[in-house]
Design an enzyme around this catalytic site. Structure first.
Site, short mmCIF file in Angstrom:
data_model
loop_
_atom_site.label_atom_id
_atom_site.label_comp_id
_atom_site.label_asym_id
_atom_site.label_seq_id
_atom_site.Cartn_x
_atom_site.Cartn_y
_atom_site.Cartn_z
N GLU A 266 0.82 -1.20 0.06
CA GLU A 266 0.15 -0.05 0.18
C GLU A 266 0.90 1.32 0.01
O GLU A 266 1.85 1.31 1.07
CB GLU A 266 -0.79 -0.14 1.38
CG GLU A 266 -1.99 1.07 1.33
CD GLU A 266 -2.33 1.51 2.46
OE1 GLU A 266 -2.77 0.53 3.45
OE2 GLU A 266 -2.56 2.68 2.87
N CYS A 303 -3.33 7.55 4.68
CA CYS A 303 -3.25 7.26 3.38
C CYS A 303 -4.41 7.85 2.79
O CYS A 303 -4.54 7.95 1.43
CB CYS A 303 -2.97 5.74 3.04
SG CYS A 303 -3.78 4.69 4.46
P1 NAP Z 1 9.38 4.08 3.64
O1 NAP Z 1 10.57 4.93 3.42
O2 NAP Z 1 8.59 3.47 2.39
O3 NAP Z 1 9.45 2.83 4.78
C1 NAP Z 1 8.68 1.93 5.30
C2 NAP Z 1 9.32 0.75 5.55
O4 NAP Z 1 9.96 0.19 4.32
C3 NAP Z 1 10.58 0.92 6.55
O5 NAP Z 1 10.58 -0.23 7.24
C4 NAP Z 1 11.75 0.99 5.51
O6 NAP Z 1 12.99 0.64 6.27
C5 NAP Z 1 11.43 0.04 4.49
N1 NAP Z 1 12.02 0.21 3.21
C6 NAP Z 1 12.16 1.37 2.65
N2 NAP Z 1 12.76 1.36 1.41
C7 NAP Z 1 13.02 -0.12 1.42
C8 NAP Z 1 13.66 -0.50 0.36
N3 NAP Z 1 14.34 -0.09 -0.61
N4 NAP Z 1 13.67 -2.23 0.56
C9 NAP Z 1 13.37 -2.71 1.54
N5 NAP Z 1 12.82 -2.01 2.40
C10 NAP Z 1 12.45 -0.49 2.63
O7 NAP Z 1 8.09 4.79 4.46
P2 NAP Z 1 8.26 5.91 5.87
O8 NAP Z 1 9.40 5.59 6.72
O9 NAP Z 1 6.82 5.30 6.57
O10 NAP Z 1 7.73 7.18 5.34
C11 NAP Z 1 8.29 7.87 4.50
C12 NAP Z 1 7.37 8.29 3.29
O11 NAP Z 1 6.48 7.30 2.78
C13 NAP Z 1 6.72 9.25 3.94
O12 NAP Z 1 7.15 10.67 3.78
C14 NAP Z 1 5.23 9.30 2.86
O13 NAP Z 1 5.76 10.05 1.70
C15 NAP Z 1 5.20 8.03 2.49
N6 NAP Z 1 4.17 7.18 3.22
C16 NAP Z 1 2.88 6.89 2.73
C17 NAP Z 1 2.22 6.34 3.59
C18 NAP Z 1 0.74 6.01 2.87
O14 NAP Z 1 0.00 5.43 3.46
N7 NAP Z 1 0.33 6.53 1.74
C19 NAP Z 1 2.34 5.91 4.88
C20 NAP Z 1 3.57 5.87 5.18
C21 NAP Z 1 4.61 6.64 4.55
P3 NAP Z 1 14.23 1.58 6.53
O15 NAP Z 1 13.76 3.13 6.36
O16 NAP Z 1 14.56 1.15 7.84
O17 NAP Z 1 15.26 1.49 5.32
#
Ligand code: NAP
Length: 529
Positions: A266, A303
């Site tokens: 998601e 979201c």
């Molecule tokens: P994220 O950066 O996507 O991280 C979510 C999880 O996935 C973390 O555990 C992260 O681990 C892991 N991850 C990230 N990149 C990865 C990769 N290349 N391979 C494997 N695992 C990976 O999201 P976030 O930290 O929750 O927030 C960052 C941004 O995501 C927000 O600013 C927002 O834009 C978006 N977000 C959107 C929603 C939504 O519902 N639409 C919800 C949450 C976040 P690590 O960080 O430890 O590497």
């Protein structure tokens, strides 16, 4: 509740790793929180995945009743541990106590919803086609099918839901309900909360006599340790909530494996809201108040936050936008979940402010405290929006973009240009809604949930909810990540041909010992054969 150790759970064993120590950070004060947490080693990741593989046959053979007992036991343990969970989560996330309490309630509700589902058992979609040896030109064999667990599932916790989309959240509950072992990747934003929650699940797994590999919690960077989990040969599916970049990286890794596996990610959604003139004339101020609430709820970190507002220029819509702008100007800022999310939000607002053809209409109040998200309302013309794909990018936080249309055809063109979303909303009078049936069909084509005269935030957890939509809101728009239908993501269909009755799963046996509603030669029936 024992104090935090900062170590992963590799089945029933605690990690011995001292690698890459890191700390959770209180985003309200920008201060680090004790203790240190340690990344699981590659050997420990292997061990967790191997334990999950070993647990797979026993879990697959576990009855719906026994799985229900486990899920309810986890919920009961969460209930008892609520004060400790709330105390840690409020520090790690900056979320208010009431929100954490509410989310814990939702998490327990999800576990109990899946418990009821699997105890009843009909969800397996049992189908029986009896043999017909006299059929011409060929005899028909006895064959029967049902849904079976897919195998070990990795769950990546969401930063914005420390409970409902994290360690014991919807992905874990639906995977365990399906009969799949779960390996959870903790999110660094609430790793202490994750440790407390994992200890409750491990206790429940032990108390219910289920195998060690039923559950593991892995700590460390998702991009490193999480990728090791995603690439492990034992893994069969991934559940993820987060950024489009993270979800896409996991989709690509899963597709590149020697044995590709499904990823239920998601990711991003901008949740368009179309406001028709009659509705604005009749209740413009009330819509503006409701919309501000939906845009800024939880500092916009949902979201389903409405990021696009589509309307046709008229006296009523001009008055509405003036009212909405004044409400945005008055909005207080709020603590965002992490410094990274706050920085990404600020960058998004700065970039959009500088974008050609986009105007910053209103900004909320800033307290100047660390990691506070300030509400921002932008406006652009439909033509500009349709021509510039980046205006569809999610700015995760309390920001929305008004899209001015000159006429209904521009509304159609705007909706026609949209990517997939979790939700789409239409406000109109009764007469307008009937006249705009084709617009509703267009909204349905781009969203998993269409809302009329309401707001998209506040997702009901039920049998009928759909929390999914075409890409990029979900990696696989045929599914939902909330509600009882989420269980189907972690299953696969199996057909049993010419099996002796005693060798069949109970769900398919002639006597119908579980009293299920089954499809018997094409007709629904609870009868025994
Ligand atoms: P994220 O950066 O996507 O991280 C979510 C999880 O996935 C973390 O555990 C992260 O681990 C892991 N991850 C990230 N990149 C990865 C990769 N290349 N391979 C494997 N695992 C990976 O999201 P976030 O930290 O929750 O927030 C960052 C941004 O995501 C927000 O600013 C927002 O834009 C978006 N977000 C959107 C929603 C939504 O519902 N639409 C919800 C949450 C976040 P690590 O960080 O430890 O590497």
């Amino acid at each position: 509740m024992s104090s935090l150790l900062g170590q992963s759970f590799i089945g029933f064993t605690r990690s011995q790793s001292q690698a890459k120590p890191y700390r959770a950070v209180n985003p309200a004060t920008a201060t680090a929180l004790a203790p240190d947490f340690f990344a699981a080693t590659a050997g420990e990741v292997d061990r967790a995945c191997e334990l999950a593989a070993q647990a797979t046959p026993q879990l697959a053979a576990t009855s719906g009743h026994k799985k229900a007992v486990l899920l309810r036991d986890i919920a009961t343990r969460i209930e008892s541990a609520t004060p400790a969970l709330v105390a840690r989560a409020t520090q790690e996330t900056g979320l208010p106590e009431a929100r954490c309490q509410g989310e814990i309630g939702r998490t327990m509700g999800q576990l109990r919803l899946f418990a009821d589902l699997v105890e009843k058992g009909d969800w397996v979609d049992a189908r029986i086609e009896t043999a017909n040896p006299d059929r011409k030109p060929l005899p028909k064999p006895d064959h029967r099918s049902m849904l079976r667990p897919i195998g070990p599932v990795a769950v990546f916790c969401a930063s914005n839901f420390p409970f409902a989309y994290s360690v014991a959240g919807g992905d874990t509950a639906s995977a365990l309900a399906a009969g799949c072992p779960v390996i959870v990747m903790a999110h660094h934003a609430h790793v202490g909360t994750a440790e407390i929650m994992a200890s409750l699940i491990v206790e429940a797994v032990k108390a219910n006599g289920l195998p060690e590999g039923t559950f593991s919690l892995i700590m460390g960077e998702g991009r490193v340790v999480g990728q090791q989990v995603a690439k492990h040969p034992a893994l069969r599916a991934i559940g993820f909530t987060g950024s489009r970049t993270g979800g896409r990286a996991l989709m690509d890794s899963a597709a590149a494996r020697p044995t590709p596996i499904p990823v239920y990610a998601e990711m991003s959604s901008v949740n368009p809201i179309v406001l028709l003139e009659g509705a604005l004339a009749a209740r413009g101020d009330a819509i503006a108040t409701g919309l501000l609430g939906s845009c800024t709820l939880g500092v916009g970190q949902f979201c389903t936050q409405p990021g696009l507002i589509v309307l046709v220029r008229s006296a009523a819509s001009e008055a509405f936008v003036a009212k909405l702008s004044s409400l945005f100007t008055e909005a207080a800022d709020g603590v965002m979940l992490t410094a990274g999310i706050h920085q990404a939000y600020q960058k998004g607002v700065t970039t959009r402010s500088a974008q050609a053809g986009v105007k910053l209409l209103a900004q909320g109040k800033s307290s100047g405290q660390p990691n506070r998200g300030v509400a921002a309302l932008f406006a652009t013309e439909a033509k500009t929006f349709v021509a510039e794909a980046s205006l569809q990018d999610e700015i995760f936080g309390p920001s929305s973009l008004i899209i001015w249309c000159h006429h209904a055809q521009e509304v159609d063109a705007t909706i026609g240009a949209l990517h997939g979303n979790l939700t789409a909303t239409l406000h109109g009078t009764d007469v307008e809604l009937i006249a705009n049936a084709p617009l509703l069909t267009k909204l349905e084509a781009i969203a998993g949930r269409v809302v009329i005269n309401g707001f998209p935030t506040g997702v009901e957890v039920s049998h009928a909810i759909v929390h999914g939509g075409p890409y990029p809101s979900l990696s696989d728009g045929r599914t939902t990540s909330v509600g009882s239908n989420a269980i189907y993501r972690f299953t696969r269909l199996t057909c049993y041909q010419t099996f002796p009755d005693a060798a069949l799963p109970a769900e398919l046996q002639n006597a119908n010992p579980l009293n299920l509603s089954r499809l018997l030669n094409g007709t629904r029936s609870s009868a025994a054969l």
